[in-house]
Design an enzyme around this catalytic site. Structure first.
Site, PDB file in Angstrom:
ATOM      1  N   SER A 111      -8.335   1.608  33.766  1.00 47.33           N
ATOM      2  CA  SER A 111      -6.958   2.111  33.676  1.00 47.33           C
ATOM      3  C   SER A 111      -6.402   2.387  35.071  1.00 47.33           C
ATOM      4  O   SER A 111      -7.127   2.824  35.958  1.00 47.33           O
ATOM      5  CB  SER A 111      -6.930   3.401  32.851  1.00 47.33           C
ATOM      6  OG  SER A 111      -5.673   4.040  32.949  1.00 47.33           O
ATOM      7  N   GLU A 133     -10.670  -9.606  27.612  1.00 40.81           N
ATOM      8  CA  GLU A 133     -10.841  -8.485  28.520  1.00 40.81           C
ATOM      9  C   GLU A 133     -12.299  -8.034  28.549  1.00 40.81           C
ATOM     10  O   GLU A 133     -12.764  -7.338  27.640  1.00 40.81           O
ATOM     11  CB  GLU A 133      -9.938  -7.326  28.083  1.00 40.81           C
ATOM     12  CG  GLU A 133      -8.474  -7.730  27.894  1.00 40.81           C
ATOM     13  CD  GLU A 133      -7.618  -6.597  27.375  1.00 40.81           C
ATOM     14  OE1 GLU A 133      -7.613  -5.511  28.006  1.00 40.81           O
ATOM     15  OE2 GLU A 133      -6.958  -6.789  26.341  1.00 40.81           O
ATOM     16  N   TYR A 184     -11.423  -7.967  23.351  1.00 42.30           N
ATOM     17  CA  TYR A 184     -12.339  -7.391  24.342  1.00 42.30           C
ATOM     18  C   TYR A 184     -13.751  -7.969  24.244  1.00 42.30           C
ATOM     19  O   TYR A 184     -14.147  -8.522  23.220  1.00 42.30           O
ATOM     20  CB  TYR A 184     -12.409  -5.869  24.168  1.00 42.30           C
ATOM     21  CG  TYR A 184     -11.159  -5.158  24.629  1.00 42.30           C
ATOM     22  CD1 TYR A 184     -11.115  -4.474  25.839  1.00 42.30           C
ATOM     23  CD2 TYR A 184     -10.003  -5.180  23.850  1.00 42.30           C
ATOM     24  CE1 TYR A 184      -9.972  -3.829  26.268  1.00 42.30           C
ATOM     25  CE2 TYR A 184      -8.839  -4.538  24.272  1.00 42.30           C
ATOM     26  CZ  TYR A 184      -8.832  -3.862  25.483  1.00 42.30           C
ATOM     27  OH  TYR A 184      -7.684  -3.239  25.902  1.00 42.30           O
TER      28      TYR A 184
END
Length: 816
Positions: free
Chosen positions: A309, A509, A549
Site C-alpha cells: 500500500s 498481483e 492475486y
C-alpha cells in the site's frame, strides 16, 4: 435501489433495447475529437542506422483517457465510484526494443488503467497485424496496467469484472485500444539505434505491507533474508539515443496506486502517473511546454504490489482513532440494537498528506526523485545481449504442480472467498464481511446456495471445495458461466528478454514474498540455462489478463483479502513460478515453446449503461455561460473556481484534446494557453444537477446479485432472505447433481426469496449539467491577466454541437 436498477437490461435482450445508441459509439453518435500529430510509419532509415548503439529503440506516449462521466471506475469495485470529471489524463507508454539486425524485437507497454484484459490485448494485436503483419503479436507484446483505481472500467470479457460497470462500456474499451495502438505504431516509426542502461536503488517511505500478519506466516529463515516486509528496490531502465540524447525510462517499484481513495470521482493516474508527469516535465526539450506532449517518455510500471500500500500512515479506526484489529482489520462499533460488533468499513489506511491529492503528490514525488537520482547517477550497467521472448497460454484451473518434496498437486477452478467481499485497508468492503474468514458464514452460505444454480450449468462439488481449502467459497466463479464466463481459466505466461534483463509479465498481483520467490526461481533457471551472472529479473504486474492475486501457500492459510482473491487455490503462486521457470529455460536455450490454446473471447458483451440524456439549460441561459463570477484578483497559491452551464462530457471524450484551458493575456492583447486538463494544477468537475442519482448504498455483493438477476430473470430479495433465515424458516439443500433445480427455484419464489426480474425502461429525458473548472495557481506563476476556458459539446435533436465557455478576466499577483 430502483433508481440504480434503471440502468440495467436483461442480457438476452440488451441489443434489442439499444434504442438511441445504448451501445456507445454506434451510428456515429459519440465523438472522439482530434488526433495528436502522428509521425509517418516507416522502417529505420540508413542515416539512423549509422548511429552507435546496441539496440534499435522506439518510444512513444499516447492519451488513452476515455469517458470522464458516469462510468464506474475499475479497482475498488465500488458501485458508487462513478466518474464525475478529470484530474490527470491517462496515457499508454510504449517501448520497442529490437536487436541490431532487426531480426527479433519486443514491445513493453505501461498503461494508466486498472489492469489489462484479454479483450484489450487481443484487439490491440489484431489492429497491429493489419499494419505490421506478424511483427507484433501476443508473444512479443506485453500490456501492463499501472493499476490506478481511478480509471474507467467496462473493457473486460469476463462477467465478474463488469459487475460494477454495468457490463461492457464501449467508450472505455475503444479509447484504450485506440490510444495503445497509436503509442505502439508511433514508437515503431521512431525506432533508432541507442543504448539501454540498468540501475537499481532503494526507496524508503513510499510503501507499507497492508497484510503484515500474513507476511509473518512465511518461514522465518526466508524472512530474515530481507530487511523489510515489502520490496524497497526500484529498478530502472534508461534508454539513450546513439548520439547520447535521452529517450525515456521505465521503472518498476511495488506499490498500489491507491493514494486516491474510493471517494474520488475524478479520473486520475494516481501516484504512478504523478511520478511520470514529474519526470517527463523535468526532461522537456526546448519548445515543449504542454504536459502530456513531451518527447521524453517515463513509465512508472507496476510490479509485485499485491500486499503493498502507498498509504504509509497505516490503518486506523475512523470511528474512534484507535488501532484496527490486526488479524481481521476491523473496528468495534455498536449495532442498531447496541451490541458491539466488528466491522471492516471503519478500518482505513491513509497516506502522508492532508488529503488524497496531497498524498498522491507526495508518494509520486518520492518515486520520481528516486528515479531521477538513478537516471543522473554515473554508475550504471549497460545492457547487452540478445532480444527474445517466450509466451504460453496456460489453463491455470488444472495445472499440475510439483512441490519441493516431490508431491504433485493440482490447481483449482477459480473462486473468490468470503474475505474478498471484505476488501482491504486501502478500500474496505461492505456488510459483515471481514478479512481472515476461514469458515463459512451460515447466512452467506445460504445466499450462495440460492444464487449459484441460477448462473451455473454445472454445480460445484465437494472436491472443488476441498481444493480451495481453507478458503470458504463465496462465489464459485469457475462454475459460473451465465450469461458467459465469470472468470478466466486460460491465462498468458510471458517473458521478455533484453540482454541480461528479464521481464516477467504476470497476469495479476503477486504478493511481496510470492514475487520474491518468482524472481529468484526465474533468475536461477536463467543462469543455469546460459544467461550471465548479472541477470536481473523484474516482475511486471497486471499484464495481458487479470486474475486477481497470487500469494504464497503460507499466506493463503490466513485468508485475508489477497488470499481470498487468489483464484486458483493455495498453490496458485507455485504454479506460476513453475511455469515461468520452465518458460525461461526454453526461451534461453531456443527450444520450441508449446503456445497452448488461446482463450475463447465472447462476442457481443452486453452494455447496460444508458447513453447520456439530451442536454438542457434553464430558459434564458446558454451552454458555456458562467454561473459564478470569479474574483477580480487572485494570489499565487490560491485556487480559481469557475462553474459553467455545461453538458455531459460523454458526448465527446476528446482523446488527445482538452476540456479546459487557462489563458494568459499577452502583450499584443492575444490569449496564450498555459494550462490544460493534463496539468496537475487543474481539475475538471462534472455534475448532473437534474438527476441526482446516488448508488452509494450499493456494494460488490448487491451488484453481483443484480448481475445474476439480469442473467437469470430472478432477483434475490436479500432482506426477505435474512428475515426467513433469522426465523429458522429457510432450509437449503447442499449442492448435488441430484438437486431438482426447478423445484428448488419454485420453492424460493413461493417464499419470496426470489422475485421475477424484468428490465426497466431506459430514461431518455433531458439533464442539466454544471461543469466546474479549478485552477490552483502555482507559486512561481507569472503575474498577469488570465481567464478560464471550458470546451464542451451538447446533444440535442440527434446532433452533438460544440461550444466554448469563458470566465471573466482576472488578475494574478505574486504573494509578497
Amino acid at each position: 435501489m430502483s433508481a440504480k436498477r434503471s440502468l440495467w437490461k436483461i442480457f438476452w435482450i440488451c441489443f434489442a433495447v439499444a434504442v438511441f445508441g445504448v451501445v456507445a459509439g454506434i451510428a456515429g453518435y459519440y465523438v472522439s475529437e482530434g488526433n495528436k500529430t502522428e509521425p509517418t510509419v516507416a522502417p529505420p532509415t540508413e542515416e539512423v542506422i549509422e548511429e552507435e548503439g546496441e539496440y534499435y529503440i522506439g518510444i512513444w506516449k499516447n492519451d488513452v483517457t476515455g469517458p470522464v462521466s458516469q462510468v464506474n471506475m475499475m479497482g475498488y469495485a465500488y458501485p458508487g465510484q462513478n466518474a464525475g470529471g478529470l484530474h490527470t489524463r491517462l496515457y499508454s507508454r510504449a517501448f520497442i526494443i529490437a536487436d541490431r539486425d532487426l531480426t527479433s524485437r519486443v514491445c513493453f507497454v505501461s498503461i494508466d488503467y486498472g489492469m489489462t484484459s484479454q479483450k484489450i490485448k487481443l484487439r490491440v494485436i489484431d489492429e497491429l497485424k493489419t499494419e505490421f503483419g506478424d511483427l507484433y503479436t501476443e508473444k512479443n507484446v506485453v500490456l501492463s496496467g499501472t493499476h490506478t483505481h481511478s480509471a474507467t472500467g467496462g473493457y473486460f470479457e469476463y462477467a465478474l469484472y463488469e459487475v460494477t460497470s454495468k457490463g461492457t462500456v464501449t467508450q472505455s474499451t475503444e479509447a484504450y485500444i485506440e490510444g495503445i495502438v497509436r503509442s505502439i505504431r508511433n514508437a515503431h516509426s521512431k525506432m533508432r539505434l541507442g543504448n539501454i542502461y540498468a540501475m537499481e536503488d532503494l526507496l524508503h517511505d513510499a510503501n507499507i505491507n497492508r497484510s503484515p500478519t500474513s507476511y509473518l506466516l512465511n518461514p522465518e529463515e526466508e524472512r530474515i533474508k530481507y530487511d523489510y516486509d515489502t520490496d524497497h528496490e526500484m529498478t530502472l531502465l534508461r534508454f539513450d539515443a546513439g548520439n547520447g540524447g535521452g529517450l525515456g525510462v521505465v521503472t518498476w517499484f511495488p506499490g498500489h496506486p491507491t493514494s486516491m481513495n474510493r471517494s474520488n470521482l475524478l479520473i486520475s493516474s494516481d501516484n504512478k502517473g504523478r511520478a511520470s508527469m514529474l519526470f517527463e516535465n523535468m526532461m522537456r526539450n526546448e519548445g515543449e511546454t504542454e504536459t502530456g506532449q513531451e518527447s521524453f517518455v517515463a513509465a512508472f510500471a507496476s510490479s509485485n504490489l499485491g500486499d503493498v500500500s502507498p498509504n504509509t500512515m497505516g490503518p486506523k479506526c475512523t470511528n474512534n482513532g484507535r488501532d484496527c484489529d490486526a488479524l481481521h482489520s476491523t473496528c468495534t462499533v455498536l449495532s442498531p440494537v447496541g451490541v458491539p460488533v466488528q466491522r471492516a468499513q471503519y478500518c482505513i489506511a491513509t497516506g502522508p498528506g492532508k488529503d488524497m491529492f496531497e498524498s498522491t503528490d507526495i508518494i509520486g514525488t518520492r518515486q520520481f526523485k528516486a528515479a531521477a537520482g538513478m537516471y543522473h547517477a554515473p554508475e550504471r550497467d549497460i545492457v547487452t545481449g540478445p532480444v527474445s521472448f517466450g509466451h504460453q497460454y496456460v489453463d491455470m484451473s488444472q495445472e499440475e504442480v510439483t512441490l519441493s518434496n516431490g508431491t504433485k498437486v493440482t490447481t483449482c477452478k477459480p473462486a473468490l472467498g468470503y474475505s474478498f467481499a471484505a476488501g482491504c485497508t486501502d478500500g474496505p468492503g461492505a456488510l459483515n464481511f471481514k478479512q481472515g474468514i476461514t469458515e463459512p458464514l451460515s447466512f452467506w452460505e445460504t445466499v450462495t446456495t440460492i444464487l449459484v444454480p441460477l448462473v451455473c450449468t454445472e454445480l460445484p462439488d465437494e472436491e472443488f471445495a476441498n481444493c480451495q481449502s481453507p478458503k470458504p467459497v463465496l462465489l464459485p466463479t469457475g462454475y459460473m458461466d451465465k450469461p458467459y464466463q465469470w472468470h478466466p481459466h486460460i491465462l498468458d505466461v510471458q517473458l521478455l528478454r533484453v540482454g541480461q534483463i528479464l521481464i516477467a509479465a504476470v497476469p495479476g498481483e503477486f504478493s511481496t514474498m510470492a514475487g520474491r520467490r518468482l524472481r529468484e526461481a526465474i533468475k536461477q533457471r536463467a543462469i543455469e540455462s546460459g544467461m550471465p551472472q548479472n541477470t536481473r529479473v523484474v516482475v511486471a504486474g497486471l499484464s495481458n489478463v487479470y486474475s486477481h492475486y497470487m500469494v504464497t501457500f503460507e499466506e493463503y492459510q490466513a485468508q485475508r483479502y489477497e488470499a481470498a482473491s487468489t483464484l486458483f487455490g493455495p498453490h496458485t503462486a507455485e504454479a506460476y513460478t513453475q511455469r515461468f521457470s520452465n518458460l525461461v529455460e526454453m526461451m534461453v536455450k531456443g527450444e520450441t515453446i508449446d503456445p497452448g490454446t488461446p482463450p475463447p473471447i465472447p462476442d457481443g458483451a452486453p452494455e447496460f449503461l444508458n447513453r447520456p440524456m439530451a442536454d438542457y439549460v434553464p430558459p434564458g441561459h446558454q451552454y458555456g455561460e458562467l454561473i459564478n463570477e470569479v474574483n477580480a484578483t487572485y494570489f499565487t497559491g490560491e485556487t480559481v473556481v469557475a462553474t459553467f452551464y455545461g453538458a455531459n462530457p460523454r458526448h465527446n471524450i476528446k482523446l488527445d484534446k482538452t476540456y479546459l484551458e487557462v489563458h494568459q493575456k499577452t502583450g499584443d492583447e492575444s490569449w496564450n494557453p498555459v494550462f490544460r486538463d493534463s496539468d496537475w494544477e487543474t481539475k475538471f468537475v462534472w455534475k448532473d444537477v437534474t438527476n441526482g442519482r446516488s448508488s452509494t448504498d450499493e456494494n460488490i455483493i448487491t451488484s453481483a446479485i443484480d448481475m445474476i438477476a439480469a442473467a437469470s430473470g430472478y432477483r434475490l430479495n436479500l432482506e426477505r432472505t435474512q428475515e426467513l433465515f433469522d426465523a429458522g424458516n429457510l432450509e437449503i439443500p447442499n449442492f448435488s447433481s441430484h438437486l431438482d433445480r426447478k423445484q428448488f427455484q419454485d420453492e424460493m419464489i413461493q417464499k419470496g426469496v426470489l422475485e421475477p426480474y424484468s428490465a426497466p425502461r431506459a430514461d431518455f429525458g433531458t439533464a442539466e449539467s454544471h461543469v466546474t473548472v479549478e485552477w490552483t495557481i502555482p507559486q512561481e506563476q507569472a503575474p498577469g491577466i488570465y481567464r478560464i476556458v471550458y470546451f464542451g459539446d451538447y446533444y440535442s435533436a440527434g446532433e452533438v454541437v460544440p461550444f466554448t465557455g469563458y470566465s471573466t478576466d482576472f488578475q494574478v499577483e505574486r504573494v509578497s
